[in-house]
Motif scaffolding. Structure first.
Motif, PDB file in Angstrom:
ATOM      1  N   ALA A  35       0.834  -1.206   0.000  1.00 26.77           N
ATOM      2  CA  ALA A  35       0.000   0.000   0.000  1.00 26.77           C
ATOM      3  C   ALA A  35       0.867   1.254   0.000  1.00 26.77           C
ATOM      4  O   ALA A  35       0.596   2.202  -0.746  1.00 26.77           O
ATOM      5  N   ALA A  36       1.907   1.267   0.810  1.00 27.26           N
ATOM      6  CA  ALA A  36       2.779   2.441   0.876  1.00 27.26           C
ATOM      7  C   ALA A  36       3.490   2.684  -0.452  1.00 27.26           C
ATOM      8  O   ALA A  36       3.541   3.825  -0.938  1.00 27.26           O
ATOM      9  N   ILE A  37       3.990   1.635  -1.069  1.00 30.50           N
ATOM     10  CA  ILE A  37       4.709   1.787  -2.337  1.00 30.50           C
ATOM     11  C   ILE A  37       3.775   2.261  -3.446  1.00 30.50           C
ATOM     12  O   ILE A  37       4.110   3.177  -4.210  1.00 30.50           O
ATOM     13  N   THR A  38       2.601   1.654  -3.545  1.00 28.68           N
ATOM     14  CA  THR A  38       1.677   2.065  -4.606  1.00 28.68           C
ATOM     15  C   THR A  38       1.140   3.475  -4.365  1.00 28.68           C
ATOM     16  O   THR A  38       0.985   4.246  -5.303  1.00 28.68           O
ATOM     17  N   GLY A  39       0.889   3.824  -3.103  1.00 25.26           N
ATOM     18  CA  GLY A  39       0.415   5.171  -2.784  1.00 25.26           C
ATOM     19  C   GLY A  39       1.460   6.236  -3.104  1.00 25.26           C
ATOM     20  O   GLY A  39       1.160   7.249  -3.736  1.00 25.26           O
ATOM     21  N   LEU A  40       2.684   5.990  -2.688  1.00 23.15           N
ATOM     22  CA  LEU A  40       3.762   6.942  -2.977  1.00 23.15           C
ATOM     23  C   LEU A  40       4.039   7.022  -4.476  1.00 23.15           C
ATOM     24  O   LEU A  40       4.284   8.105  -5.015  1.00 23.15           O
ATOM     25  N   GLY A  41       4.003   5.881  -5.149  1.00 21.39           N
ATOM     26  CA  GLY A  41       4.215   5.873  -6.598  1.00 21.39           C
ATOM     27  C   GLY A  41       3.136   6.658  -7.319  1.00 21.39           C
ATOM     28  O   GLY A  41       3.415   7.407  -8.261  1.00 21.39           O
ATOM     29  N   SER A  42       1.910   6.510  -6.877  1.00 20.68           N
ATOM     30  CA  SER A  42       0.799   7.238  -7.480  1.00 20.68           C
ATOM     31  C   SER A  42       0.985   8.743  -7.329  1.00 20.68           C
ATOM     32  O   SER A  42       0.833   9.507  -8.291  1.00 20.68           O
ATOM     33  N   ILE A  43       1.327   9.173  -6.144  1.00 18.16           N
ATOM     34  CA  ILE A  43       1.522  10.604  -5.898  1.00 18.16           C
ATOM     35  C   ILE A  43       2.724  11.129  -6.669  1.00 18.16           C
ATOM     36  O   ILE A  43       2.680  12.225  -7.242  1.00 18.16           O
ATOM     37  N   TRP A  44       3.797  10.367  -6.731  1.00 14.73           N
ATOM     38  CA  TRP A  44       4.988  10.789  -7.470  1.00 14.73           C
ATOM     39  C   TRP A  44       4.666  10.963  -8.956  1.00 14.73           C
ATOM     40  O   TRP A  44       5.063  11.955  -9.571  1.00 14.73           O
ATOM     41  N   LEU A  45       3.931  10.010  -9.528  1.00 10.46           N
ATOM     42  CA  LEU A  45       3.575  10.124 -10.945  1.00 10.46           C
ATOM     43  C   LEU A  45       2.602  11.281 -11.189  1.00 10.46           C
ATOM     44  O   LEU A  45       2.702  11.976 -12.206  1.00 10.46           O
ATOM     45  N   LEU A  46       1.669  11.488 -10.273  1.00  8.84           N
ATOM     46  CA  LEU A  46       0.781  12.648 -10.393  1.00  8.84           C
ATOM     47  C   LEU A  46       1.609  13.926 -10.409  1.00  8.84           C
ATOM     48  O   LEU A  46       1.417  14.800 -11.270  1.00  8.84           O
ATOM     49  N   THR A  47       2.526  14.047  -9.485  1.00 10.51           N
ATOM     50  CA  THR A  47       3.386  15.225  -9.405  1.00 10.51           C
ATOM     51  C   THR A  47       4.193  15.403 -10.687  1.00 10.51           C
ATOM     52  O   THR A  47       4.334  16.525 -11.192  1.00 10.51           O
ATOM     53  N   THR A  48       4.696  14.304 -11.226  1.00 12.39           N
ATOM     54  CA  THR A  48       5.456  14.358 -12.475  1.00 12.39           C
ATOM     55  C   THR A  48       4.581  14.873 -13.615  1.00 12.39           C
ATOM     56  O   THR A  48       5.018  15.697 -14.426  1.00 12.39           O
ATOM     57  N   SER A  49       3.347  14.413 -13.687  1.00 14.03           N
ATOM     58  CA  SER A  49       2.453  14.850 -14.765  1.00 14.03           C
ATOM     59  C   SER A  49       2.109  16.333 -14.657  1.00 14.03           C
ATOM     60  O   SER A  49       1.805  16.985 -15.660  1.00 14.03           O
ATOM     61  N   LEU A  50       2.175  16.881 -13.443  1.00 11.91           N
ATOM     62  CA  LEU A  50       1.827  18.289 -13.239  1.00 11.91           C
ATOM     63  C   LEU A  50       2.860  19.243 -13.833  1.00 11.91           C
ATOM     64  O   LEU A  50       2.616  20.443 -13.911  1.00 11.91           O
ATOM     65  N   ARG A  51       3.987  18.717 -14.284  1.00 16.75           N
ATOM     66  CA  ARG A  51       4.979  19.572 -14.945  1.00 16.75           C
ATOM     67  C   ARG A  51       4.419  20.185 -16.220  1.00 16.75           C
ATOM     68  O   ARG A  51       4.834  21.261 -16.620  1.00 16.75           O
ATOM     69  N   SER A  52       3.476  19.465 -16.866  1.00 14.25           N
ATOM     70  CA  SER A  52       2.948  19.997 -18.118  1.00 14.25           C
ATOM     71  C   SER A  52       1.415  19.989 -18.216  1.00 14.25           C
ATOM     72  O   SER A  52       0.878  20.452 -19.210  1.00 14.25           O
ATOM     73  N   LEU A  53       0.734  19.486 -17.214  1.00 15.52           N
ATOM     74  CA  LEU A  53      -0.727  19.484 -17.228  1.00 15.52           C
ATOM     75  C   LEU A  53      -1.258  20.473 -16.192  1.00 15.52           C
ATOM     76  O   LEU A  53      -0.636  20.655 -15.135  1.00 15.52           O
ATOM     77  N   PRO A  54      -2.405  21.069 -16.443  1.00 16.16           N
ATOM     78  CA  PRO A  54      -3.007  21.961 -15.438  1.00 16.16           C
ATOM     79  C   PRO A  54      -3.397  21.163 -14.186  1.00 16.16           C
ATOM     80  O   PRO A  54      -3.915  20.042 -14.287  1.00 16.16           O
ATOM     81  N   VAL A  55      -3.147  21.734 -13.028  1.00 21.95           N
ATOM     82  CA  VAL A  55      -3.372  21.018 -11.775  1.00 21.95           C
ATOM     83  C   VAL A  55      -4.836  20.604 -11.599  1.00 21.95           C
ATOM     84  O   VAL A  55      -5.121  19.484 -11.163  1.00 21.95           O
ATOM     85  N   GLY A  56      -5.772  21.472 -11.933  1.00 20.81           N
ATOM     86  CA  GLY A  56      -7.189  21.132 -11.763  1.00 20.81           C
ATOM     87  C   GLY A  56      -7.609  19.961 -12.617  1.00 20.81           C
ATOM     88  O   GLY A  56      -8.298  19.041 -12.158  1.00 20.81           O
ATOM     89  N   THR A  57      -7.185  19.969 -13.861  1.00 22.85           N
ATOM     90  CA  THR A  57      -7.514  18.878 -14.778  1.00 22.85           C
ATOM     91  C   THR A  57      -6.850  17.583 -14.338  1.00 22.85           C
ATOM     92  O   THR A  57      -7.493  16.537 -14.256  1.00 22.85           O
ATOM     93  N   ALA A  58      -5.557  17.644 -14.063  1.00 25.06           N
ATOM     94  CA  ALA A  58      -4.807  16.438 -13.703  1.00 25.06           C
ATOM     95  C   ALA A  58      -5.357  15.813 -12.421  1.00 25.06           C
ATOM     96  O   ALA A  58      -5.548  14.594 -12.349  1.00 25.06           O
ATOM     97  N   TYR A  59      -5.613  16.636 -11.418  1.00 26.03           N
ATOM     98  CA  TYR A  59      -6.108  16.101 -10.150  1.00 26.03           C
ATOM     99  C   TYR A  59      -7.491  15.480 -10.315  1.00 26.03           C
ATOM    100  O   TYR A  59      -7.768  14.403  -9.775  1.00 26.03           O
ATOM    101  N   ALA A  60      -8.349  16.133 -11.080  1.00 29.62           N
ATOM    102  CA  ALA A  60      -9.694  15.585 -11.305  1.00 29.62           C
ATOM    103  C   ALA A  60      -9.629  14.267 -12.065  1.00 29.62           C
ATOM    104  O   ALA A  60     -10.350  13.319 -11.735  1.00 29.62           O
TER     105      ALA A  60
END
Length: 108
Positions: A35-60
């Motif tokens: 659970a910890a690895i998948t949760g941290l991986g999910s957040i890390w990839l979300l953060t990575t995607s935010l480099r070029s995607l709008p935060v509202g769209t990406a988070y939704a």
């Protein structure tokens, strides 16, 4: 590429939710690690995607994939209710995710 990263982040969010269930309140060591690895991986990839995607769209999109995917997997593998109302609501979530992707403009 950012949309692919975001999609994988959403899939890891589904894995994280089931890891939490499997860990029984983080009382089982290996499922808790999962659970910890998948949760941290999910957040890390979300953060990575935010480099070029709008935060509202990406988070939704991320939460939509996680919520709808977790509900679908719960119905298939955990015997959760698959009532018409639940399926329609999941379809609405997924249509919102697709709509956000379509209206986001050019592929980032």
């Amino acid at each position: 590429m950012s949309w692919i990263v975001l999609s994988v982040a959403g899939l890891l969010e589904i894995a994280f939710a089931f890891g939490m269930k499997w860990s029984a309140g983080f009382s089982r060591p290996w499922p808790s690690v999962y659970a910890a690895i998948t949760g941290l991986g999910s957040i890390w990839l979300l953060t990575t995607s935010l480099r070029s995607l709008p935060v509202g769209t990406a988070y939704a999109v991320w939460t939509g994939i996680g919520a709808a995917g977790t509900a679908i997997v719960g119905m298939i593998f955990l015997g959760e209710s698959a009532s018409v109302a639940r399926v329609v609501c999941i379809a609405l979530i997924l249509s919102g995710v697709v709509g956000l992707r379509i209206t986001a403009g050019a592929i980032a």
